[in-house]
Motif scaffolding. Structure first.
Motif, short mmCIF file in Angstrom:
data_model
loop_
_atom_site.label_atom_id
_atom_site.label_comp_id
_atom_site.label_asym_id
_atom_site.label_seq_id
_atom_site.Cartn_x
_atom_site.Cartn_y
_atom_site.Cartn_z
N CYS A 50 0.84 -1.19 0.00
CA CYS A 50 0.00 0.00 0.00
C CYS A 50 0.89 1.25 0.00
O CYS A 50 1.93 1.27 0.67
CB CYS A 50 -0.91 0.00 1.23
SG CYS A 50 -2.04 1.42 1.28
N LEU A 51 0.47 2.26 -0.74
CA LEU A 51 1.23 3.51 -0.80
C LEU A 51 0.85 4.48 0.32
O LEU A 51 1.53 5.49 0.51
CB LEU A 51 1.01 4.19 -2.15
CG LEU A 51 1.50 3.39 -3.36
CD1 LEU A 51 1.10 4.07 -4.66
CD2 LEU A 51 3.00 3.17 -3.29
N ARG A 52 -0.23 4.20 1.07
CA ARG A 52 -0.67 5.09 2.15
C ARG A 52 -0.27 4.58 3.53
O ARG A 52 0.25 5.31 4.35
CB ARG A 52 -2.18 5.26 2.13
CG ARG A 52 -2.69 6.13 1.03
CD ARG A 52 -4.19 6.34 1.19
NE ARG A 52 -4.73 7.06 0.08
CZ ARG A 52 -5.04 8.35 0.11
NH1 ARG A 52 -4.88 9.03 1.20
NH2 ARG A 52 -5.53 8.93 -0.95
N ASP A 53 -0.59 3.32 3.81
CA ASP A 53 -0.35 2.73 5.12
C ASP A 53 0.31 1.37 4.97
O ASP A 53 -0.03 0.63 4.05
CB ASP A 53 -1.67 2.54 5.88
CG ASP A 53 -2.27 3.85 6.35
OD1 ASP A 53 -1.53 4.69 6.88
OD2 ASP A 53 -3.49 4.02 6.20
N LYS A 54 1.18 1.07 5.89
CA LYS A 54 1.83 -0.25 5.90
C LYS A 54 1.35 -0.98 7.15
O LYS A 54 1.70 -0.60 8.26
CB LYS A 54 3.34 -0.11 5.90
CG LYS A 54 3.83 0.61 4.63
CD LYS A 54 5.24 0.26 4.31
CE LYS A 54 5.65 0.80 2.97
NZ LYS A 54 4.97 0.24 1.85
N CYS A 55 0.53 -2.01 6.92
CA CYS A 55 -0.09 -2.74 8.02
C CYS A 55 0.20 -4.23 7.89
O CYS A 55 0.33 -4.75 6.78
CB CYS A 55 -1.60 -2.53 8.02
SG CYS A 55 -2.07 -0.79 8.10
N GLY A 56 0.25 -4.90 9.03
CA GLY A 56 0.45 -6.34 9.05
C GLY A 56 -0.37 -6.95 10.17
O GLY A 56 -0.78 -6.26 11.11
N ALA A 57 -0.64 -8.24 10.04
CA ALA A 57 -1.42 -8.94 11.06
C ALA A 57 -1.01 -10.40 11.11
O ALA A 57 -0.57 -10.97 10.10
CB ALA A 57 -2.92 -8.83 10.75
N VAL A 58 -1.16 -10.98 12.29
CA VAL A 58 -1.01 -12.42 12.46
C VAL A 58 -2.19 -12.93 13.26
O VAL A 58 -2.74 -12.22 14.10
CB VAL A 58 0.32 -12.82 13.14
CG1 VAL A 58 1.52 -12.44 12.29
CG2 VAL A 58 0.45 -12.23 14.53
#
Length: 156
Positions: free
Chosen positions: A19-27
């Motif tokens: 993403c060019l706006r937000d960098k998110c991750g999840a587990v």
């Protein structure tokens, strides 16, 4: 693993975000084991589908989280988890947001109703965020309620 380790793993996922706006991750964690991982990006990581920088009229009443072209990190982690562990009842989802240098940022308060509904539907028990004053795991039903309250306050 302790909760801090799960957040570190979610942080690693966030550094992969397209993403060019937000960098998110999840587990997604089930019985102490990470069973699902995800980061946000366009469908199938197809950069031609990336529309991150599109602007929308202010009067559009869709929440920001529902105007993105990206598949949310939480969705990808849940999809991946269901491939590895079809029964997610009682599991936990850990979410992280990072800046361009990969440093952890505060997640903010619960606001994403599309993620909370999906998490509820598959049986995720806790939705965990990293706030400025420390991490917190919300009962997913409570997270869902808080997300709707957030939008009621904003009128979105």
């Amino acid at each position: 693993m302790d909760p801090d380790q799960y957040f570190k793993e979610a942080n690693k996922e966030a550094t992969k975000a397209l993403c060019l706006r937000d960098k998110c991750g999840a587990v997604v964690v089930k019985d102490g084991v990470i069973v699902g991982r995800g980061y946000n990006g366009p469908p199938q990581d197809n950069l031609e589908q990336r529309k991150c920088l599109n602007e929308y009229p202010k009067e559009l009443k869709k929440p920001k989280s529902d105007r993105t072209c990206c598949v949310h990190a939480e969705w990808r982690a849940i999809i991946n988890a269901q491939k590895n562990s079809p029964n997610l009842t009682g599991s936990s989802l850990y979410f992280a947001r990072v800046n361009g240098e990969g440093e952890l940022l505060p997640s903010g308060e619960p606001y994403c109703t599309v993620c909370s509904r999906l998490a509820l539907d598959v049986g995720i028990m806790y939705f965990c965020l990293n706030h400025e004053n420390g991490s917190r795991c919300y009962d997913t039903s409570n997270y869902n309620d808080l997300s709707y309250e957030f939008h009621q306050k904003l009128g979105t």
